[in-house]
Design a protein around this motif. Structure first.
Motif, PDB file in Angstrom:
ATOM      1  N   TRP A   1     -15.307  -2.424   1.903  1.00 53.70           N
ATOM      2  CA  TRP A   1     -14.174  -2.360   2.830  1.00 53.70           C
ATOM      3  C   TRP A   1     -13.189  -3.485   2.559  1.00 53.70           C
ATOM      4  CZ3 TRP A   1     -12.692   1.298   6.221  1.00 53.70           C
ATOM      5  CH2 TRP A   1     -11.681   0.969   7.120  1.00 53.70           C
ATOM      6  N   VAL A   2     -11.900  -3.170   2.669  1.00 55.78           N
ATOM      7  CA  VAL A   2     -10.839  -4.182   2.660  1.00 55.78           C
ATOM      8  C   VAL A   2      -9.861  -3.817   3.786  1.00 55.78           C
ATOM      9  CG1 VAL A   2     -10.964  -4.820   0.220  1.00 55.78           C
ATOM     10  CG2 VAL A   2      -9.563  -2.865   0.902  1.00 55.78           C
ATOM     11  N   TRP A   3      -9.306  -4.818   4.402  1.00 56.21           N
ATOM     12  CA  TRP A   3      -8.398  -4.573   5.524  1.00 56.21           C
ATOM     13  C   TRP A   3      -6.973  -4.371   5.017  1.00 56.21           C
ATOM     14  CZ3 TRP A   3     -10.266  -3.353  10.125  1.00 56.21           C
ATOM     15  CH2 TRP A   3     -11.564  -3.749  10.430  1.00 56.21           C
ATOM     16  N   ASP A   4      -6.797  -3.362   4.169  1.00 53.70           N
ATOM     17  CA  ASP A   4      -5.438  -3.058   3.717  1.00 53.70           C
ATOM     18  C   ASP A   4      -4.842  -1.976   4.613  1.00 53.70           C
ATOM     19  OD1 ASP A   4      -6.532  -0.660   2.873  1.00 53.70           O
ATOM     20  OD2 ASP A   4      -5.742  -0.780   0.847  1.00 53.70           O
ATOM     21  N   ALA A   5      -3.578  -1.641   4.358  1.00 58.22           N
ATOM     22  CA  ALA A   5      -2.834  -0.779   5.282  1.00 58.22           C
ATOM     23  C   ALA A   5      -3.443   0.619   5.401  1.00 58.22           C
ATOM     24  CB  ALA A   5      -1.373  -0.689   4.830  1.00 58.22           C
ATOM     25  N   ARG A   6      -3.797   1.251   4.272  1.00 54.06           N
ATOM     26  CA  ARG A   6      -4.311   2.619   4.320  1.00 54.06           C
ATOM     27  C   ARG A   6      -5.653   2.692   5.043  1.00 54.06           C
ATOM     28  NH1 ARG A   6      -3.640   7.359   1.546  1.00 54.06           N
ATOM     29  NH2 ARG A   6      -1.434   7.023   2.024  1.00 54.06           N
ATOM     30  N   LEU A   7      -6.575   1.819   4.680  1.00 52.69           N
ATOM     31  CA  LEU A   7      -7.899   1.868   5.280  1.00 52.69           C
ATOM     32  C   LEU A   7      -7.848   1.521   6.767  1.00 52.69           C
ATOM     33  CD1 LEU A   7      -8.539   1.700   2.174  1.00 52.69           C
ATOM     34  CD2 LEU A   7     -10.637   0.528   2.833  1.00 52.69           C
TER      35      LEU A   7
ATOM     36  N   ALA B   1       0.341   9.979  17.933  1.00 54.64           N
ATOM     37  CA  ALA B   1       0.590  10.681  16.665  1.00 54.64           C
ATOM     38  C   ALA B   1       1.515   9.902  15.750  1.00 54.64           C
ATOM     39  CB  ALA B   1       1.183  12.065  16.937  1.00 54.64           C
ATOM     40  N   ILE B   2       2.134   8.837  16.263  1.00 48.79           N
ATOM     41  CA  ILE B   2       2.969   7.976  15.417  1.00 48.79           C
ATOM     42  C   ILE B   2       2.142   7.375  14.284  1.00 48.79           C
ATOM     43  CG2 ILE B   2       2.542   5.945  16.849  1.00 48.79           C
ATOM     44  CD1 ILE B   2       5.779   6.826  14.916  1.00 48.79           C
ATOM     45  N   ASN B   3       0.821   7.341  14.460  1.00 48.58           N
ATOM     46  CA  ASN B   3      -0.042   6.784  13.417  1.00 48.58           C
ATOM     47  C   ASN B   3      -0.124   7.689  12.192  1.00 48.58           C
ATOM     48  OD1 ASN B   3      -1.950   4.667  12.579  1.00 48.58           O
ATOM     49  ND2 ASN B   3      -3.490   6.287  12.706  1.00 48.58           N
ATOM     50  N   ILE B   4       0.194   8.968  12.341  1.00 49.19           N
ATOM     51  CA  ILE B   4       0.095   9.908  11.216  1.00 49.19           C
ATOM     52  C   ILE B   4       1.045   9.519  10.076  1.00 49.19           C
ATOM     53  CG2 ILE B   4       0.409  12.313  10.490  1.00 49.19           C
ATOM     54  CD1 ILE B   4      -0.546  13.164  13.245  1.00 49.19           C
ATOM     55  N   PRO B   5       2.359   9.344  10.322  1.00 50.91           N
ATOM     56  CA  PRO B   5       3.228   8.895   9.225  1.00 50.91           C
ATOM     57  C   PRO B   5       2.890   7.490   8.738  1.00 50.91           C
ATOM     58  CG  PRO B   5       4.437   8.935  11.298  1.00 50.91           C
ATOM     59  CD  PRO B   5       3.140   9.642  11.535  1.00 50.91           C
ATOM     60  N   ILE B   6       2.325   6.661   9.612  1.00 46.01           N
ATOM     61  CA  ILE B   6       1.919   5.321   9.176  1.00 46.01           C
ATOM     62  C   ILE B   6       0.818   5.421   8.124  1.00 46.01           C
ATOM     63  CG2 ILE B   6       0.803   3.175   9.909  1.00 46.01           C
ATOM     64  CD1 ILE B   6       2.280   3.418  12.559  1.00 46.01           C
ATOM     65  N   VAL B   7      -0.176   6.296   8.381  1.00 44.01           N
ATOM     66  CA  VAL B   7      -1.244   6.510   7.401  1.00 44.01           C
ATOM     67  C   VAL B   7      -0.669   7.056   6.102  1.00 44.01           C
ATOM     68  CG1 VAL B   7      -3.350   7.791   6.875  1.00 44.01           C
ATOM     69  CG2 VAL B   7      -2.992   6.889   9.178  1.00 44.01           C
ATOM     70  N   LYS B   8       0.189   8.053   6.216  1.00 49.97           N
ATOM     71  CA  LYS B   8       0.742   8.722   5.043  1.00 49.97           C
ATOM     72  C   LYS B   8       1.534   7.765   4.155  1.00 49.97           C
ATOM     73  CE  LYS B   8       2.685  11.601   2.194  1.00 49.97           C
ATOM     74  NZ  LYS B   8       1.956  11.967   0.963  1.00 49.97           N
ATOM     75  N   PHE B   9       2.412   6.964   4.758  1.00 50.68           N
ATOM     76  CA  PHE B   9       3.325   6.134   3.975  1.00 50.68           C
ATOM     77  C   PHE B   9       2.872   4.674   3.860  1.00 50.68           C
ATOM     78  CE2 PHE B   9       6.007   9.594   5.709  1.00 50.68           C
ATOM     79  CZ  PHE B   9       6.416  10.141   4.501  1.00 50.68           C
ATOM     80  N   SER B  10       1.653   4.388   4.306  1.00 50.92           N
ATOM     81  CA  SER B  10       1.170   3.006   4.269  1.00 50.92           C
ATOM     82  C   SER B  10       1.109   2.443   2.854  1.00 50.92           C
ATOM     83  CB  SER B  10      -0.214   2.918   4.920  1.00 50.92           C
ATOM     84  OG  SER B  10      -1.132   3.789   4.270  1.00 50.92           O
ATOM     85  N   VAL B  11       0.764   3.301   1.881  1.00 49.71           N
ATOM     86  CA  VAL B  11       0.659   2.825   0.497  1.00 49.71           C
ATOM     87  C   VAL B  11       2.030   2.542  -0.104  1.00 49.71           C
ATOM     88  CG1 VAL B  11      -1.552   3.933   0.029  1.00 49.71           C
ATOM     89  CG2 VAL B  11       0.563   5.214  -0.322  1.00 49.71           C
ATOM     90  N   ASN B  12       3.085   3.115   0.483  1.00 50.12           N
ATOM     91  CA  ASN B  12       4.442   2.875  -0.009  1.00 50.12           C
ATOM     92  C   ASN B  12       5.112   1.708   0.701  1.00 50.12           C
ATOM     93  OD1 ASN B  12       4.255   6.281   0.221  1.00 50.12           O
ATOM     94  ND2 ASN B  12       4.621   5.378  -1.791  1.00 50.12           N
ATOM     95  N   LEU B  13       4.714   1.454   1.952  1.00 43.51           N
ATOM     96  CA  LEU B  13       5.381   0.426   2.750  1.00 43.51           C
ATOM     97  C   LEU B  13       4.753  -0.951   2.587  1.00 43.51           C
ATOM     98  CD1 LEU B  13       5.869   2.448   6.071  1.00 43.51           C
ATOM     99  CD2 LEU B  13       7.588   1.943   4.330  1.00 43.51           C
ATOM    100  N   TRP B  14       3.445  -0.997   2.297  1.00 45.58           N
ATOM    101  CA  TRP B  14       2.755  -2.276   2.202  1.00 45.58           C
ATOM    102  C   TRP B  14       1.964  -2.360   0.896  1.00 45.58           C
ATOM    103  CZ3 TRP B  14       2.345   0.541   6.908  1.00 45.58           C
ATOM    104  CH2 TRP B  14       3.074   0.002   7.969  1.00 45.58           C
ATOM    105  N   SER B  15       1.659  -3.587   0.521  1.00 43.82           N
ATOM    106  CA  SER B  15       0.814  -3.813  -0.650  1.00 43.82           C
ATOM    107  C   SER B  15      -0.617  -3.436  -0.296  1.00 43.82           C
ATOM    108  CB  SER B  15       0.881  -5.290  -1.057  1.00 43.82           C
ATOM    109  OG  SER B  15       0.005  -5.546  -2.134  1.00 43.82           O
ATOM    110  N   THR B  16      -1.222  -2.597  -1.124  1.00 42.06           N
ATOM    111  CA  THR B  16      -2.551  -2.085  -0.811  1.00 42.06           C
ATOM    112  C   THR B  16      -3.333  -1.799  -2.085  1.00 42.06           C
ATOM    113  OG1 THR B  16      -3.721  -0.193   0.165  1.00 42.06           O
ATOM    114  CG2 THR B  16      -1.498   0.207  -0.609  1.00 42.06           C
ATOM    115  N   LEU B  17      -4.664  -1.882  -1.983  1.00 44.62           N
ATOM    116  CA  LEU B  17      -5.516  -1.526  -3.113  1.00 44.62           C
ATOM    117  C   LEU B  17      -5.556  -0.016  -3.323  1.00 44.62           C
ATOM    118  CD1 LEU B  17      -8.628  -3.862  -2.625  1.00 44.62           C
ATOM    119  CD2 LEU B  17      -6.953  -3.968  -4.470  1.00 44.62           C
ATOM    120  N   HIS B  18      -5.281   0.729  -2.268  1.00 43.92           N
ATOM    121  CA  HIS B  18      -5.362   2.189  -2.335  1.00 43.92           C
ATOM    122  C   HIS B  18      -4.272   2.735  -3.249  1.00 43.92           C
ATOM    123  CE1 HIS B  18      -5.852   6.337  -1.000  1.00 43.92           C
ATOM    124  NE2 HIS B  18      -6.953   5.966  -0.374  1.00 43.92           N
TER     125      HIS B  18
END
Length: 236
Positions: free
Chosen positions: A118-124, A162-179
């Protein structure tokens, strides 16, 4: 709206169930074969990459089902359609299970590729939040003695969360992440090889039809309970 009437939903869902069951079973057999024997192993990740065929469809279904719950909740609040509320409630347990599968398989995949569970990145983190939103939604249904209050509270919660749905989807584009970023639903088109895409789509169809079967069966059960409660309230 046509299907959001008890008699119409019951009639058409019972007609669809056998076909959905057949498609689900066939896609499961074909998908497992393609994932294990047709799809090549990854030159970096090796055999563990095959967990993608369960992880990715589960992630897609987790987001899609919560979006469905939010939509049905909106219909319930705007048009006071009780069946929409029942269908939203019926979809939540399956969505919870898919989000749990996504987190578990993702942790196993992460251990094999990143060296950590586990890592506490945006997608996970946003996916973990989605899992807890499912739990919160289901908890609201049993938090009130008054059924109408429970329906409205759960519906409002589903719509705003449901605002969390686009956050999950675009998290890899908006923040630095291992995913890794999106490979299919992306601006530049599909970026995945055909031998990987075919089993992935087949397993997605399997997971979708499996969800539909479970959703319909549980919805029919809840609709019957709803009818029984109404009959009891009218009598007494």
């Amino acid at each position: 709206m046509f299907l959001l009437k008890p008699t119409n939903f019951s009639y058409f869902s019972r007609k669809a169930l056998p076909w959905l069951g057949v498609i689900c079973f066939i896609c499961f057999l074909v998908g497992i074969f393609l994932a294990l024997f047709f799809s090549p192993e990854d030159y970096k990740q090796g055999e563990i990459v095959r967990i993608m065929y369960l992880h990715v469809p589960s992630a897609w279904l987790s987001l899609g089902v919560y979006g469905l719950i939010a939509l049905l909740s909106f219909i319930f609040l705007v048009w006071n359609n009780s069946i929409a509320s029942v269908l939203a409630h019926a979809a939540a347990p399956a969505g919870t299970v898919f989000s749990a599968i996504c987190l578990i398989t993702g942790s196993i995949w992460g251990k094999g590729t990143w060296g950590t569970w586990w890592v506490w990145d945006a997608r996970l983190t946003s996916m973990l939040i989605l899992f807890f939103l499912y739990i919160g939604y289901l908890s609201l249904w049993s938090a009130f003695d008054n059924e109408e209050r429970a329906k409205k509270s759960a519906a409002v919660f589903a719509i705003f969360s449901a605002i969390n749905i686009p956050i999950v989807k675009f998290s890899v584009n908006l923040w630095s992440t291992l995913h890794q970023p999106a490979s299919i639903l992306r601006k530049g088109g599909v970026a995945i090889e055909g031998s990987l895409l075919l089993p992935l789509i087949t397993m997605f169809i399997f997971c979708t039809t499996f969800f539909l079967v479970v959703w319909i069966l549980y919805a029919l059960h809840l609709i019957n309970l709803y009818k029984i409660k109404r009959e009891i309230s009218v009598r007494y």
